[in-house]
Design a protein around this motif. Structure first.
Motif, PDB file in Angstrom:
ATOM      1  N   ASP A 114     -24.403 -35.834 -10.292  1.00 18.02           N
ATOM      2  CA  ASP A 114     -23.189 -35.071 -10.557  1.00 18.02           C
ATOM      3  C   ASP A 114     -22.038 -35.703  -9.779  1.00 18.02           C
ATOM      4  O   ASP A 114     -22.012 -35.672  -8.548  1.00 18.02           O
ATOM      5  N   LEU A 115     -21.081 -36.283 -10.491  1.00 15.30           N
ATOM      6  CA  LEU A 115     -19.963 -36.998  -9.875  1.00 15.30           C
ATOM      7  C   LEU A 115     -18.670 -36.193  -9.921  1.00 15.30           C
ATOM      8  O   LEU A 115     -17.588 -36.722  -9.651  1.00 15.30           O
ATOM      9  N   ARG A 116     -18.773 -34.938 -10.239  1.00 13.63           N
ATOM     10  CA  ARG A 116     -17.596 -34.078 -10.377  1.00 13.63           C
ATOM     11  C   ARG A 116     -16.798 -34.014  -9.078  1.00 13.63           C
ATOM     12  O   ARG A 116     -17.348 -33.948  -7.987  1.00 13.63           O
ATOM     13  N   ASP A 117     -15.470 -34.027  -9.230  1.00 11.04           N
ATOM     14  CA  ASP A 117     -14.564 -33.874  -8.090  1.00 11.04           C
ATOM     15  C   ASP A 117     -13.631 -32.712  -8.406  1.00 11.04           C
ATOM     16  O   ASP A 117     -12.692 -32.845  -9.199  1.00 11.04           O
ATOM     17  N   ASP A 118     -13.903 -31.571  -7.816  1.00  7.94           N
ATOM     18  CA  ASP A 118     -13.169 -30.347  -8.132  1.00  7.94           C
ATOM     19  C   ASP A 118     -11.745 -30.350  -7.598  1.00  7.94           C
ATOM     20  O   ASP A 118     -10.967 -29.432  -7.903  1.00  7.94           O
ATOM     21  N   ARG A 119     -11.379 -31.355  -6.817  1.00 11.43           N
ATOM     22  CA  ARG A 119      -9.990 -31.438  -6.349  1.00 11.43           C
ATOM     23  C   ARG A 119      -9.046 -31.836  -7.482  1.00 11.43           C
ATOM     24  O   ARG A 119      -7.839 -31.589  -7.400  1.00 11.43           O
ATOM     25  N   ILE A 120      -9.604 -32.447  -8.535  1.00  7.99           N
ATOM     26  CA  ILE A 120      -8.802 -32.857  -9.688  1.00  7.99           C
ATOM     27  C   ILE A 120      -8.641 -31.652 -10.603  1.00  7.99           C
ATOM     28  O   ILE A 120      -9.611 -31.120 -11.134  1.00  7.99           O
ATOM     29  N   LYS A 121      -7.412 -31.210 -10.784  1.00  8.78           N
ATOM     30  CA  LYS A 121      -7.138 -29.947 -11.467  1.00  8.78           C
ATOM     31  C   LYS A 121      -6.999 -30.082 -12.974  1.00  8.78           C
ATOM     32  O   LYS A 121      -7.231 -29.104 -13.708  1.00  8.78           O
ATOM     33  N   SER A 122      -6.605 -31.239 -13.470  1.00  4.81           N
ATOM     34  CA  SER A 122      -6.528 -31.459 -14.916  1.00  4.81           C
ATOM     35  C   SER A 122      -6.560 -32.947 -15.191  1.00  4.81           C
ATOM     36  O   SER A 122      -6.293 -33.770 -14.303  1.00  4.81           O
ATOM     37  N   ILE A 123      -6.893 -33.291 -16.449  1.00  4.87           N
ATOM     38  CA  ILE A 123      -7.184 -34.686 -16.786  1.00  4.87           C
ATOM     39  C   ILE A 123      -6.587 -35.041 -18.139  1.00  4.87           C
ATOM     40  O   ILE A 123      -6.638 -34.242 -19.083  1.00  4.87           O
ATOM     41  N   ALA A 124      -6.026 -36.250 -18.224  1.00  5.40           N
ATOM     42  CA  ALA A 124      -5.600 -36.833 -19.497  1.00  5.40           C
ATOM     43  C   ALA A 124      -6.578 -37.943 -19.852  1.00  5.40           C
ATOM     44  O   ALA A 124      -6.834 -38.837 -19.038  1.00  5.40           O
TER      45      ALA A 124
ATOM     46  N   HIS B  37      -8.009 -44.380 -19.294  1.00  4.63           N
ATOM     47  CA  HIS B  37      -7.961 -45.036 -20.601  1.00  4.63           C
ATOM     48  C   HIS B  37      -9.283 -45.745 -20.885  1.00  4.63           C
ATOM     49  O   HIS B  37      -9.798 -46.478 -20.043  1.00  4.63           O
ATOM     50  N   SER B  38      -9.850 -45.510 -22.078  1.00  2.64           N
ATOM     51  CA  SER B  38     -11.035 -46.230 -22.547  1.00  2.64           C
ATOM     52  C   SER B  38     -12.208 -45.978 -21.591  1.00  2.64           C
ATOM     53  O   SER B  38     -12.670 -44.848 -21.458  1.00  2.64           O
ATOM     54  N   LEU B  39     -12.696 -47.008 -20.898  1.00  2.20           N
ATOM     55  CA  LEU B  39     -13.753 -46.788 -19.913  1.00  2.20           C
ATOM     56  C   LEU B  39     -13.245 -45.908 -18.768  1.00  2.20           C
ATOM     57  O   LEU B  39     -14.024 -45.219 -18.109  1.00  2.20           O
ATOM     58  N   GLY B  40     -11.947 -45.915 -18.563  1.00  2.37           N
ATOM     59  CA  GLY B  40     -11.351 -44.986 -17.609  1.00  2.37           C
ATOM     60  C   GLY B  40     -11.447 -43.548 -18.078  1.00  2.37           C
ATOM     61  O   GLY B  40     -11.485 -42.621 -17.266  1.00  2.37           O
ATOM     62  N   GLY B  41     -11.480 -43.341 -19.404  1.00  2.00           N
ATOM     63  CA  GLY B  41     -11.709 -42.001 -19.939  1.00  2.00           C
ATOM     64  C   GLY B  41     -13.122 -41.535 -19.654  1.00  2.00           C
ATOM     65  O   GLY B  41     -13.350 -40.358 -19.316  1.00  2.00           O
ATOM     66  N   PHE B  42     -14.091 -42.432 -19.802  1.00  2.00           N
ATOM     67  CA  PHE B  42     -15.472 -42.144 -19.407  1.00  2.00           C
ATOM     68  C   PHE B  42     -15.519 -41.746 -17.933  1.00  2.00           C
ATOM     69  O   PHE B  42     -16.183 -40.770 -17.538  1.00  2.00           O
ATOM     70  N   THR B  43     -14.809 -42.485 -17.107  1.00  5.20           N
ATOM     71  CA  THR B  43     -14.739 -42.211 -15.674  1.00  5.20           C
ATOM     72  C   THR B  43     -14.174 -40.823 -15.412  1.00  5.20           C
ATOM     73  O   THR B  43     -14.686 -40.068 -14.581  1.00  5.20           O
ATOM     74  N   ALA B  44     -13.119 -40.475 -16.153  1.00  4.57           N
ATOM     75  CA  ALA B  44     -12.470 -39.179 -15.975  1.00  4.57           C
ATOM     76  C   ALA B  44     -13.389 -38.033 -16.367  1.00  4.57           C
ATOM     77  O   ALA B  44     -13.457 -37.009 -15.675  1.00  4.57           O
ATOM     78  N   VAL B  45     -14.111 -38.185 -17.475  1.00  2.80           N
ATOM     79  CA  VAL B  45     -15.010 -37.127 -17.927  1.00  2.80           C
ATOM     80  C   VAL B  45     -16.129 -36.908 -16.909  1.00  2.80           C
ATOM     81  O   VAL B  45     -16.541 -35.775 -16.646  1.00  2.80           O
ATOM     82  N   ALA B  46     -16.625 -37.999 -16.320  1.00  4.35           N
ATOM     83  CA  ALA B  46     -17.644 -37.861 -15.276  1.00  4.35           C
ATOM     84  C   ALA B  46     -17.098 -37.079 -14.084  1.00  4.35           C
ATOM     85  O   ALA B  46     -17.796 -36.239 -13.500  1.00  4.35           O
ATOM     86  N   LEU B  47     -15.841 -37.318 -13.723  1.00  4.15           N
ATOM     87  CA  LEU B  47     -15.236 -36.602 -12.602  1.00  4.15           C
ATOM     88  C   LEU B  47     -14.991 -35.139 -12.925  1.00  4.15           C
ATOM     89  O   LEU B  47     -14.869 -34.309 -12.021  1.00  4.15           O
TER      90      LEU B  47
END
Length: 345
Positions: A221-231, A167-177
């Motif tokens: 690059d902070l991507r974590d490919d173990r995460i399969k989908s994101i909200a 959520h919010s800054l957490g969404g920024f965090t998710a997009v980076a991952l």
């Protein structure tokens, strides 16, 4: 009516329920403490999980402003494997902010974990840790590392069904991952043209990416490919990512934009721009009429508005229409997100 759900979505709910829904699960809860070796960025949070235990439920994460959820502390975990959802809170929020979502998902068979991000949490606003925003995605990856390393948790988490919500800054965090790459030159140019933009002003105040060292760290690059989908829940920070990196993301996303303007985020710059930049075959976008940025927080108590008016009048907005209207919003969000996660499994 403040909150409306498209008929097509309602029909889809009636036709098919998520396969993750299980029989009479309750919400178990354990506290998380994840120590950083040779460091000071220790993570504290919670793990909520499905349990068949029914004895001794207690209210948790509530107070005079926020309604609690019901949990059974340290209840036995089930022996089956379950999907995992990692949560990332917004600016100066905390691991409790999406406990409503954790409660709903655990009853459908999900394990859910959330931590407080040092520097940008309710309890820790240290300026150096706040400036180091590249550490936020690393916090989530560290949490996942920890859970998959603990025998008690590893045995019940399905590694093929790991998801995230931010959520919010957490969404920024998710997009980076997911693979979004911070682009300081692109961001500097955007802010030069849009100096009043909310994210530009906040990042400037926090001294984000001001030194060469920090600029380099933010671009990793902070991507974590173990995460399969994101909200992604009404994110802030789309303009910080290079458009090229957003276009290369392959992690499926369900994105929510909140059109009721309370937070100061510009949907055209944030959620709508993110969706436009992503490959259209991986993204699902929702912008429900009347949805507000703080509807992704918990349900407010009946006394919350009066208490805030008396004690924190500048924060009244977090509980405006924060009861029955918010419950309706939560119900639709849970149904949409659970269906989306299930579809990616």
């Amino acid at each position: 009516m403040r909150y409306q759900t498209p008929i097509s979505i309602l029909l889809s709910f009636m036709i098919a329920a998520p396969a993750a829904i299980a029989q009479d699960y309750q919400t178990g809860m354990k506290e998380l403490v994840i120590l950083e070796k040779d460091g000071t960025r220790h993570l504290n949070g919670f793990l909520w999980y499905p349990t068949t235990e029914v004895e001794n439920p207690v209210p948790a994460h509530g107070n005079v402003v926020w309604e609690p959820i019901s949990v059974i502390p340290d209840a036995p975990l089930t022996t089956e494997t379950h999907p995992l959802v990692l949560l990332s809170h917004g600016m100066f929020g905390n691991a409790r902010n999406q406990a409503w979502l954790a409660s709903a998902l655990t009853k459908q068979g999900y394990i859910v974990a959330a931590i407080d991000h040092p520097g940008t949490s309710t309890f820790n606003r240290n300026a150096d840790q706040r400036r180091s925003l590249w550490r936020r995605p690393q916090d989530i990856s560290r949490t996942l590392d920890y859970l998959l390393d603990q025998p008690a948790f590893k045995s019940v988490i399905d590694p093929a069904r790991i998801h995230m919500a931010g959520h919010s800054l957490g969404g920024f965090t998710a997009v980076a991952l997911a693979g979004g790459r911070f682009d300081p030159d692109h961001f500097d140019g955007f802010c030069a043209d849009n100096p009043a933009d909310l994210v530009c002003t906040i990042f400037d105040r926090w001294n984000v990416a001001k030194s060469n060292t920090d600029r380099a760290a933010m671009q990793v690059d902070l991507r974590d490919d173990r995460i399969k989908s994101i909200a992604v829940f009404d994110l802030g920070g789309t303009q910080t990512f290079s458009p090229e990196s957003l276009g290369q993301i392959s992690t499926p996303m369900i994105v929510y934009g909140a059109p009721q303007d309370i937070s100061g985020l510009d949907l055209d710059v944030e959620s709508r721009a993110l969706v436009t930049s992503l490959s259209q075959d991986i993204v699902q976008y929702h912008e429900p009429e009347g949805l507000a940025h703080f509807d992704f927080l918990g349900v407010c108590t009946a006394a919350a508005l009066d208490i805030l008016k008396e004690e924190e009048p500048d924060d009244i907005f977090v509980c405006e229409e924060g009861r029955q209207e918010r419950r309706a919003a939560h119900q639709m969000i849970v149904e949409n997100v659970a269906h989306f996660f299930e579809d990616q499994s």
